[in-house]
Design a protein around this motif. Sequence first.
Motif, PDB file in Angstrom:
ATOM      1  N   ILE A 295       6.859  -6.070   4.981  1.00  0.00           N
ATOM      2  CA  ILE A 295       5.495  -5.530   5.037  1.00  0.00           C
ATOM      3  C   ILE A 295       4.720  -6.112   3.866  1.00  0.00           C
ATOM      4  CG2 ILE A 295       4.029  -3.492   5.015  1.00  0.00           C
ATOM      5  CD1 ILE A 295       6.238  -1.838   5.929  1.00  0.00           C
ATOM      6  N   THR A 296       3.533  -6.587   4.138  1.00  0.00           N
ATOM      7  CA  THR A 296       2.665  -7.047   3.069  1.00  0.00           C
ATOM      8  C   THR A 296       1.357  -6.273   3.147  1.00  0.00           C
ATOM      9  OG1 THR A 296       3.598  -9.206   3.562  1.00  0.00           O
ATOM     10  CG2 THR A 296       1.843  -9.128   1.933  1.00  0.00           C
ATOM     11  N   VAL A 297       0.993  -5.626   2.035  1.00  0.00           N
ATOM     12  CA  VAL A 297      -0.260  -4.892   1.977  1.00  0.00           C
ATOM     13  C   VAL A 297      -1.155  -5.630   0.991  1.00  0.00           C
ATOM     14  CG1 VAL A 297      -1.380  -2.732   1.356  1.00  0.00           C
ATOM     15  CG2 VAL A 297       0.846  -2.699   2.483  1.00  0.00           C
ATOM     16  N   GLY A 298      -2.208  -6.255   1.476  1.00  0.00           N
ATOM     17  CA  GLY A 298      -3.029  -7.093   0.599  1.00  0.00           C
ATOM     18  C   GLY A 298      -2.146  -8.193   0.038  1.00  0.00           C
ATOM     19  N   GLU A 299      -2.002  -8.180  -1.300  1.00  0.00           N
ATOM     20  CA  GLU A 299      -1.153  -9.192  -1.930  1.00  0.00           C
ATOM     21  C   GLU A 299       0.243  -8.659  -2.211  1.00  0.00           C
ATOM     22  OE1 GLU A 299      -2.300 -12.428  -2.963  1.00  0.00           O
ATOM     23  OE2 GLU A 299      -3.804 -11.804  -1.492  1.00  0.00           O
ATOM     24  N   ILE A 300       0.423  -7.350  -1.995  1.00  0.00           N
ATOM     25  CA  ILE A 300       1.675  -6.734  -2.434  1.00  0.00           C
ATOM     26  C   ILE A 300       2.732  -6.831  -1.339  1.00  0.00           C
ATOM     27  CG2 ILE A 300       2.723  -4.653  -3.351  1.00  0.00           C
ATOM     28  CD1 ILE A 300      -0.061  -3.745  -4.169  1.00  0.00           C
ATOM     29  N   ARG A 301       3.896  -7.380  -1.717  1.00  0.00           N
ATOM     30  CA  ARG A 301       4.991  -7.495  -0.742  1.00  0.00           C
ATOM     31  C   ARG A 301       5.938  -6.323  -0.929  1.00  0.00           C
ATOM     32  NH1 ARG A 301       7.293 -13.079  -1.960  1.00  0.00           N
ATOM     33  NH2 ARG A 301       8.977 -11.870  -1.121  1.00  0.00           N
ATOM     34  N   LEU A 302       5.947  -5.435   0.072  1.00  0.00           N
ATOM     35  CA  LEU A 302       6.714  -4.202  -0.079  1.00  0.00           C
ATOM     36  C   LEU A 302       8.209  -4.414   0.061  1.00  0.00           C
ATOM     37  CD1 LEU A 302       4.602  -1.512   1.742  1.00  0.00           C
ATOM     38  CD2 LEU A 302       4.383  -2.496  -0.503  1.00  0.00           C
ATOM     39  N   HIS A 303       8.611  -5.561   0.611  1.00  0.00           N
ATOM     40  CA  HIS A 303      10.034  -5.802   0.791  1.00  0.00           C
ATOM     41  C   HIS A 303      10.619  -6.471  -0.442  1.00  0.00           C
ATOM     42  CE1 HIS A 303       7.380  -8.787   2.503  1.00  0.00           C
ATOM     43  NE2 HIS A 303       8.232  -9.687   2.074  1.00  0.00           N
ATOM     44  N   ALA A 304       9.777  -6.756  -1.439  1.00  0.00           N
ATOM     45  CA  ALA A 304      10.291  -7.364  -2.661  1.00  0.00           C
ATOM     46  C   ALA A 304      11.119  -6.337  -3.423  1.00  0.00           C
ATOM     47  CB  ALA A 304       9.131  -7.854  -3.522  1.00  0.00           C
ATOM     48  N   LYS A 305      11.948  -6.830  -4.348  1.00  0.00           N
ATOM     49  CA  LYS A 305      12.806  -5.910  -5.117  1.00  0.00           C
ATOM     50  C   LYS A 305      11.956  -4.959  -5.935  1.00  0.00           C
ATOM     51  CE  LYS A 305      17.542  -7.017  -5.874  1.00  0.00           C
ATOM     52  NZ  LYS A 305      17.747  -8.437  -5.534  1.00  0.00           N
TER      53      LYS A 305
END
Lengths: 283, 282
Positions: free
Chosen positions: A64-74
């Motif tokens: 999931i990416t919200v704007g620039e933020i990648r929610l699947h990142a650590k």
Amino acid sequence: MRIEVKELGFVYSPKSPFEKVALDDITFTVNEGDTLGIVGSTGSGKSTLCRHFNALIRVQRGEITVGEIRLHAKKVDLKTLRKNVGMLFQFPEYQLFADTVKKDVEFGPLNFGFSAEEADAAAREALELVGLDFDEVASKSPFELSGGQMRRAAIAGVLASRPSVLVLDEPTAGLDPRGKREILELVTALKAGVTGTVIIISHNMDEIAEFCNRVVVLENGKLLADTTPDELFNRSDIVERTELDYPHTVKIKRLLAEKGVFIDSSALNADELSAAIAGRFKA
Amino acid sequence: MKDISLGQFYPADSFTHKMDPRAKLVLVVAFIVMAFLAKNFLSYFAVMLCVISATLVSRIPILKVLKSIKAIIFILIFTGILNLLFYNGETVLWSWWQIKITVEGIIFSLKMVLRLVLLVMGTTLLTYTTTPTAITDGMESLMHPLKYIKVPVHDIAVIMSIALRFIPIISEEVDKIMMAQKARGAAFDNGGLLKRAKALLPVLIPLFVSAFRRADELALALDARCYNATPNRTRYKQMKFSLRDVLGVLGTAAFIVLVVALNNNFWGAYEPVASVWWLFSV
Ligand SMILES: Nc1ncnc2c1ncn2[C@@H]1O[C@H](COP(=O)(O)OP(=O)(O)O)[C@@H](O)[C@H]1O
Ligand SMILES: [Mg+2]
């Protein structure tokens, strides 16, 4: 803000006898400016999906990416994310806790790093937005307010952080028609101002028809359709299969059609439909 | 969430799950007695066999049962080391100042640890195979005779079952409130102890408010349906003692007899082989 969901999967209590697949291979995109409706029967995974958007639930599988933020990142910058994605739960008045309404509404902004003056201004603005008089309620205890006022104060507590995406999980369930109306009008007013993108979970097809420009249908954790309300209500296979209902406008059009009066309009909102009907009879 | 609501209950369709909760409660007490009766390693082995066969008929993964030991790991280490160092034995292997390690000490601390492990495994089986509600009902039924000495058994049982009923609701509520506050930027897991305690206020206050509201509603609902705790209330789920329970009791009784027999070396009924003989004696 754009939200991209890719092959999202989620399992509750994995590897236990209570294991429950709540989401399975969900892919769709929410564009900046969308008012997206999420529909589906109870237990189809709507809440689970939405709780991903501000990382109340962490991504298990997929992206999931919200704007620039990648929610699947650590590592996810939760503060920035939650500042930007506001979430309104059912019965928001149950989240009130502070000794004054003002402190309660400022709770979010202060957590997100607003200065004291900024928080004060945000609280003022949010309370006025939900139709409460700042000077009257600010120093009251939230528990002194009437039921309707409590709910507004709680909503102000979410809006005060000025989220760019607002997620509403069945915001009108259990409200009387007037209360429903007020909430949805508030959402419309918001859309004109700070909050660019709105996601609404709802069982009420009139709301979906009137307010949403897009709608996704969930069934048992799977994405069944990603379409517009207009198209959805023409797909009787999907509507009937998921036991959704038709909005009143569609029902009226069908009843008229049965009587031989065909309204050639895709209007899903009451005003437009009545204008179309009036136009048909004038002609 | 669901995990809390059912305690440790592990759903399965097994012999033990279907047993009468009263029978299981009695058998657990019998099992505790059995574990304390055991004297030598062979009788401990019999108790272990009892736990293993009970686990097998309960269709619960043995690893799951072993996991329950994790909760008492510190008690185990503590017990083991203390007994090892301070047991007053004769065959000294190593000594320093007041401390000596003896063969008897090793054997004794092994037994103590083994006993604790077996006790925990056996009692865990009860909570794995019986829902909290069933345990409460069973207790109420077993405590029935206390009524005659004016213990309000039924009231206690109603209070217990209402409390149990509310655990999942409250825990769900905690979940919801925490989510709502997290969405408003609350952080619960950083900062010092004081900061963390303070961070819980936005959860605790709404929780208390809602608990009182719920209690109020429940009282109203009970009143509206003219509830009173009459002693002769009937139940929706009747507990029945069945053949299964008789088998369970017989099986446990057999193990107790075996433990006692092993404790006493079968009263000299046969001549054991030398190595086994050693186990009988310690
Ligand atoms: N905390 C939880 N633990 C286990 N299962 C859950 C939990 N929350 C929801 N579920 C299950 O996941 C499925 C989807 O739930 P949810 O997302 O709440 O659906 P909806 O909002 O569409 O009604 C349901 O079958 C529900 O029982
Ligand atoms: Mg839901």
